[in-house]
Enzyme design. Structure first.
Site, PDB file in Angstrom:
ATOM      1  N   LEU A   9     -22.487   5.821  60.625  1.00  0.00           N
ATOM      2  CA  LEU A   9     -21.716   6.302  61.987  1.00  0.00           C
ATOM      3  C   LEU A   9     -20.461   8.157  62.320  1.00  0.00           C
ATOM      4  O   LEU A   9     -20.956   8.278  61.292  1.00  0.00           O
ATOM      5  CB  LEU A   9     -20.193   5.550  61.122  1.00  0.00           C
ATOM      6  CG  LEU A   9     -19.812   4.446  60.671  1.00  0.00           C
ATOM      7  CD1 LEU A   9     -18.889   4.169  60.847  1.00  0.00           C
ATOM      8  CD2 LEU A   9     -20.470   3.468  61.794  1.00  0.00           C
ATOM      9  N   ARG A  16     -11.680  18.644  67.912  1.00  0.00           N
ATOM     10  CA  ARG A  16     -11.710  19.572  66.857  1.00  0.00           C
ATOM     11  C   ARG A  16     -12.335  20.882  66.705  1.00  0.00           C
ATOM     12  O   ARG A  16     -12.221  21.616  66.087  1.00  0.00           O
ATOM     13  CB  ARG A  16     -10.484  19.186  65.632  1.00  0.00           C
ATOM     14  CG  ARG A  16      -9.119  18.315  65.837  1.00  0.00           C
ATOM     15  CD  ARG A  16      -8.324  18.640  65.098  1.00  0.00           C
ATOM     16  NE  ARG A  16      -8.591  17.763  63.698  1.00  0.00           N
ATOM     17  CZ  ARG A  16      -9.052  17.377  62.888  1.00  0.00           C
ATOM     18  NH1 ARG A  16      -7.724  18.477  61.772  1.00  0.00           N
ATOM     19  NH2 ARG A  16      -8.636  16.457  62.179  1.00  0.00           N
ATOM     20  N   ASP A 106     -20.834  12.787  59.074  1.00  0.00           N
ATOM     21  CA  ASP A 106     -19.692  14.005  59.051  1.00  0.00           C
ATOM     22  C   ASP A 106     -18.827  14.245  57.639  1.00  0.00           C
ATOM     23  O   ASP A 106     -18.227  15.264  57.325  1.00  0.00           O
ATOM     24  CB  ASP A 106     -18.677  14.435  59.856  1.00  0.00           C
ATOM     25  CG  ASP A 106     -17.850  12.874  59.879  1.00  0.00           C
ATOM     26  OD1 ASP A 106     -17.672  12.515  59.076  1.00  0.00           O
ATOM     27  OD2 ASP A 106     -16.575  13.290  61.353  1.00  0.00           O
ATOM     28  N   ASN A 172      -9.338   6.242  50.098  1.00  0.00           N
ATOM     29  CA  ASN A 172     -11.174   5.709  50.921  1.00  0.00           C
ATOM     30  C   ASN A 172     -11.402   6.558  51.414  1.00  0.00           C
ATOM     31  O   ASN A 172     -10.560   7.378  51.995  1.00  0.00           O
ATOM     32  CB  ASN A 172     -11.043   4.652  51.511  1.00  0.00           C
ATOM     33  CG  ASN A 172     -11.676   4.015  52.083  1.00  0.00           C
ATOM     34  OD1 ASN A 172     -13.000   3.700  51.475  1.00  0.00           O
ATOM     35  ND2 ASN A 172     -11.692   3.511  53.641  1.00  0.00           N
TER      36      ASN A 172
HETATM   37  C1  UD1 Z   1     -11.143   6.486  57.650  1.00  0.00           C
HETATM   38  C2  UD1 Z   1     -10.755   4.937  56.277  1.00  0.00           C
HETATM   39  C3  UD1 Z   1      -9.670   5.937  55.907  1.00  0.00           C
HETATM   40  C4  UD1 Z   1     -10.235   6.309  55.015  1.00  0.00           C
HETATM   41  C5  UD1 Z   1     -11.360   7.964  56.205  1.00  0.00           C
HETATM   42  C6  UD1 Z   1     -11.631   8.596  55.432  1.00  0.00           C
HETATM   43  C7  UD1 Z   1     -11.016   3.218  58.542  1.00  0.00           C
HETATM   44  C8  UD1 Z   1     -10.009   2.270  58.898  1.00  0.00           C
HETATM   45  N1  UD1 Z   1      -9.973   4.275  57.709  1.00  0.00           N
HETATM   46  O1  UD1 Z   1      -9.661   6.519  57.923  1.00  0.00           O
HETATM   47  O2  UD1 Z   1      -9.773   4.414  54.741  1.00  0.00           O
HETATM   48  O3  UD1 Z   1      -9.647   7.123  53.703  1.00  0.00           O
HETATM   49  O4  UD1 Z   1     -12.218   7.616  56.880  1.00  0.00           O
HETATM   50  O5  UD1 Z   1     -11.880  10.064  55.830  1.00  0.00           O
HETATM   51  O6  UD1 Z   1     -12.100   2.895  58.261  1.00  0.00           O
HETATM   52  N2  UD1 Z   1     -16.342   6.547  63.983  1.00  0.00           N
HETATM   53  C9  UD1 Z   1     -16.856   5.928  65.007  1.00  0.00           C
HETATM   54  N3  UD1 Z   1     -16.645   5.514  65.505  1.00  0.00           N
HETATM   55  C10 UD1 Z   1     -15.090   4.669  65.968  1.00  0.00           C
HETATM   56  C11 UD1 Z   1     -14.743   5.442  64.936  1.00  0.00           C
HETATM   57  C12 UD1 Z   1     -14.811   6.423  63.594  1.00  0.00           C
HETATM   58  O7  UD1 Z   1     -18.262   6.012  64.752  1.00  0.00           O
HETATM   59  O8  UD1 Z   1     -14.667   3.824  66.638  1.00  0.00           O
HETATM   60  C13 UD1 Z   1     -16.799   7.802  62.351  1.00  0.00           C
HETATM   61  C14 UD1 Z   1     -16.193   8.628  62.268  1.00  0.00           C
HETATM   62  O9  UD1 Z   1     -16.798   9.490  63.414  1.00  0.00           O
HETATM   63  C15 UD1 Z   1     -15.609   9.005  61.715  1.00  0.00           C
HETATM   64  C16 UD1 Z   1     -15.680   8.073  60.973  1.00  0.00           C
HETATM   65  O10 UD1 Z   1     -16.235   6.818  61.273  1.00  0.00           O
HETATM   66  O11 UD1 Z   1     -17.375   9.493  60.577  1.00  0.00           O
HETATM   67  C17 UD1 Z   1     -14.869   8.169  60.190  1.00  0.00           C
HETATM   68  O12 UD1 Z   1     -13.854   7.995  61.004  1.00  0.00           O
HETATM   69  P1  UD1 Z   1     -11.973   8.539  61.059  1.00  0.00           P
HETATM   70  O13 UD1 Z   1     -12.200   8.819  62.754  1.00  0.00           O
HETATM   71  O14 UD1 Z   1     -12.504   9.985  60.387  1.00  0.00           O
HETATM   72  O15 UD1 Z   1     -11.184   7.391  60.214  1.00  0.00           O
HETATM   73  P2  UD1 Z   1     -10.559   7.691  59.375  1.00  0.00           P
HETATM   74  O16 UD1 Z   1      -9.166   6.953  60.609  1.00  0.00           O
HETATM   75  O17 UD1 Z   1      -9.884   9.019  59.463  1.00  0.00           O
END
Ligand code: UD1
Ligand code: CA
Length: 450
Positions: A9, A16, A106, A172
């Site tokens: 992903l 940021r 990331d 998680n």
């Molecule tokens: C997510 C998890 C959370 C976990 C956390 C760890 C879910 C719902 N939540 O939360 O349980 O503790 O990561 O850091 O999965 N990304 C995409 N497309 C999207 C959304 C996200 O590619 O539509 C990618 C982001 O680039 C990133 C990763 O997925 O690499 C996680 O996204 P992020 O928004 O950081 O997730 P959190 O809300 O922090």
């Protein structure tokens, strides 16, 4: 052995970072964040690799394929959550029947052994396994809810969690391993029923449990699943990686007088009984043979240094530098795209670019290969056993035969035969007593004025 496919992903906005560059292309220890993730993943020999990019971030292809030649890109046009992002990859993996490993682009410190242990948890009775960790502060992370037998029953995002659930410290990481068929079936049923209104990948946990199947857990150190959202976090990752690589260099049998001042790249290779003095920087693509001595303040990238060579202090080796056995490259010498054969020496203040220097040749102080005419680069061929006097300019393209001597200060513009002397120097003129007369005249004029 079950086959592995990986989904990375990488569609996050990276706001940021305050950068034009996609976040996962930022580098730590000379390698992109994406490169670090893919390097760990390739150790599992994945059959497929799909990278989910954001719109306009398709330029990730080249970088991904440096590590996984068959990597495929898919675009998540709208950021609608981790579950939605994974579902974009479905088209590429429809026919795949093994275990899918979901990684974050990331989260670069993840190690292959951790991924292997996680994917090995997946089996028919337990088709899904979550990588958890115990952070110093669980704020902002999804919490892992567990049943009486220790298996995972749900993942609750902080915004959706009750006060009691927020007290859970096991979190998680976002990384999980899942049976491919189950993943696509469950994802199709996930609804955006949460505070953010997103399609959460984590919702497949409850759906899996509802089917009467177990969800496994692997736990890793917090450091491994640290993400990068800011430049400060990127700097933190850099320093962790430097510590790792320095330890590996010391372990491999090299001496570093001040390890914390030496900067390495993810791909730096250092031999045995190498001595690295303080403040040496290695860029990408460096291989150092055994018994090499690298003196303080040298900067080295894209270079191969063979056994017994001595580099620096203050030397600069640029891409394409091939330094042979026992070669000496001294202070303020720059070498670019040049092969320097065994035993040759360039000890002071020289530029050697687009060149070949034969064995045992000595390059005098201040020698320059004038390789660039403003449009094209040209080659300088220097034979073996050549002696080049100080401050010579070798105007490329030019060839100097074996055993030739180039007089100091010469500008060499044509081919020099083996064993010949080349001397391009205006005749020296001397005028006896000139300085004394000059001083006397100046002094008397000064006296007359005052
Ligand atoms: C997510 C998890 C959370 C976990 C956390 C760890 C879910 C719902 N939540 O939360 O349980 O503790 O990561 O850091 O999965 N990304 C995409 N497309 C999207 C959304 C996200 O590619 O539509 C990618 C982001 O680039 C990133 C990763 O997925 O690499 C996680 O996204 P992020 O928004 O950081 O997730 P959190 O809300 O922090
Ligand atoms: Ca996050």
């Amino acid at each position: 052995m079950t086959e592995i496919a990986i989904i990375v992903l990488a569609a996050g906005l990276g706001t940021r970072m305050r950068s034009e560059l996609p976040k996962v292309l930022h580098k730590a220890a000379g390698r992109s964040l994406l490169g670090h993730v893919l390097t760990a993943a390739t150790e599992l020999n994945p059959a497929h690799c799909v990278v989910v990019c954001g719109p306009g971030k398709e330029d990730l292809t080249g970088e991904a394929r440096r590590y996984v030649p068959g990597a495929e890109m898919v675009t998540q046009a709208e950021r609608r959550g981790t579950g939605h992002a994974v579902s974009i990859a479905e088209g590429k993996l429809k026919a795949f029947k093994g275990t899918i490993l979901v990684l974050y682009g990331d989260v670069p410190l993840i190690e292959a052994a951790t991924l292997r242990a996680l994917s090995e948890q997946v089996g028919s009775a337990q088709p899904l396994a979550i990588l958890g960790f115990e952070p110093a502060s669980p704020i902002g992370y999804g919490r892992l809810l567990r049943g009486a037998d220790g298996s995972i029953t749900a993942i609750r995002e902080e915004l959706d969690a009750s006060l009691e659930e927020r007290r859970i410290t096991l979190c998680n990481s976002g990384i999980l391993a899942v049976d491919a068929g189950l993943l696509w079936r469950l994802l199709a049923a996930v609804k955006p029923n949460n505070a953010k209104g997103e399609i959460y990948l984590t919702d497949i946990v409850e759906l899996c449990v509802a089917e009467g199947k177990r969800v496994g857990l692997s736990v890793c150190p917090e450091q491994e699943v640290q993400g990068v959202n800011t430049r400060a976090q990127l700097a933190r990752i850099e320093s962790i990686l430097q510590e790792r690589y320095r330890a590996a260099v010391l372990d491999g049998g090299a001496t570093m007088i001040a390890p914390s001042t030496v900067f390495l790249c993810a791909d730096t290779k250092i031999g045995r009984d190498v001595v690295i003095e303080p403040n040496v920087v290695f860029g990408p693509g460096v291989t150092v043979g055994n018994n090499v001595h690298i003196l303080a303040f040298s900067h080295i990238e894209g270079a191969v240094i063979e056994a017994g060579a001595r580099i620096g202090p203050f030397a600069r080796l640029r891409p394409g530098a091939e330094i042979g056995e026992d070669v000496h490259i001294g202070n303020f010498v720059e070498v670019k795209k040049a092969k320097v054969d065994k035993g040759a020496k360039a000890n002071h203040l020289s530029y050697i670019g687009d060149a070949h220097v034969g064995a045992r040749t000595n390059i005098g102080a201040g020698t320059i290969t004038a390789n660039y005419d403003g449009f094209d680069k040209h080659h300088t061929e220097i034979g073996a056993g050549v002696s080049i006097g100080s401050n010579a300019v070798l105007v490329a393209p030019v060839t100097i035969g074996d055993g030739a001597t180039i007089g100091a200060g010469s500008v060499v513009t044509s081919e020099i035969e083996p064993d010949a002397l080349a001397l391009a120097r205006p005749p020296l003129e001397t005028r006896a007593g000139w300085s004394a007369r000059f001083r006397a005249a100046k002094l008397s004029r000064k006296k007359a004025k005052s």
